[in-house]
Design an enzyme around this catalytic site. Sequence first.
Site, mmCIF file in Angstrom:
data_model
loop_
_atom_site.group_PDB
_atom_site.id
_atom_site.type_symbol
_atom_site.label_atom_id
_atom_site.label_comp_id
_atom_site.label_asym_id
_atom_site.label_seq_id
_atom_site.Cartn_x
_atom_site.Cartn_y
_atom_site.Cartn_z
ATOM 1 N N LYS A 193 -38.196 -8.103 14.852
ATOM 2 C CA LYS A 193 -38.796 -7.236 13.655
ATOM 3 C C LYS A 193 -39.251 -8.302 12.490
ATOM 4 C CE LYS A 193 -34.485 -6.429 11.178
ATOM 5 N NZ LYS A 193 -33.413 -5.368 10.943
ATOM 6 N N ASP A 219 -25.475 -1.961 16.192
ATOM 7 C CA ASP A 219 -25.365 -2.370 14.841
ATOM 8 C C ASP A 219 -24.374 -2.304 14.178
ATOM 9 O OD1 ASP A 219 -26.759 -4.125 12.763
ATOM 10 O OD2 ASP A 219 -28.448 -2.533 12.682
#
Length: 314
Positions: A193, A219
């Site tokens: 990303k 995450d």
Amino acid sequence: MKRIVLVSGSSNPKLASRISQFLDVSLVDPQLVRFANGEIYCEIEKNVRGADVFVIQSTSSPVNDHVMELLIMIDALKRASAASITAVIPHYGYSRQDRKASPRTPISAKLIADILTAAGATRVITMDLHASQIQGFFNIPFDNIYASPVLLEYIRAEIFNDNSIFVSPDAGGVERVRHYAKKLKADIAMIDKRRTGKNVAKAMNIVGNVEGKECIIIDDMVDTAGTLIEACRALKDNGATKVYACATHPVFSNPALERIAGAEELDRIIVTDTIPLSPEGELIDKIHVLDTAEILAKAIHRTFNNDSVSSLFL
């Protein structure tokens, strides 16, 4: 004779209450009040002289209020002659500001470490730090407990199968994802990303094959959920059949709940109770909350008894 005292701030009273039940130790009310101008006042309702005190307080939203509450409680306990003061911080605020990412910026995670120590904390227990190097900011004992046993148990029982693959939402989370994949003998993938601004990210490429797979994103926290939803969209565009997300800290700043509720690409999100859900969040069916009270209670109990907590780091 050693004596344990539990004190709870206002950030997460439900979690503190469950920790109290596991330890069979009653919570002490710090009598937190606010003056008309917003100043915080504290008066510990019980004698703590010579006691080992554990102050349970997540530095979640409103972050600055909860940080000040924690500091004031610690100072009150120090002046009341507590033998030791352990700050139990399930979610460590300011943890994303762990380095100078650009010129003339603070390292706020280090600042929080300094003021906690100056206030009188003698030890810190937290869960799933955003950046492990924050432990080095402290000159007092620091225990970073992992939520992975709780999350792994749920993943294994509820969503994992032979077609599952673990996914890191960025390069920095690969080691975390590798730990989960090793435990369940699964493959991993990563999302490349690019961050275009604060709380703004654009998923670019998928590293690994996710076609026909059920993806489990791992995450440490979800803030505005912009990165998460972008990741889910990228995985579905690359052939994933289902996308689940697991995160320890449900920060859920606006407009996270709206994004999660409206995201058809996200099948379910699993979080823990280090930060309490808002009433609006509790109404969203695809958000599932796991309890961390037992693992935090074990950390407190072992610390009090001078036992090893190393097994809680795994």
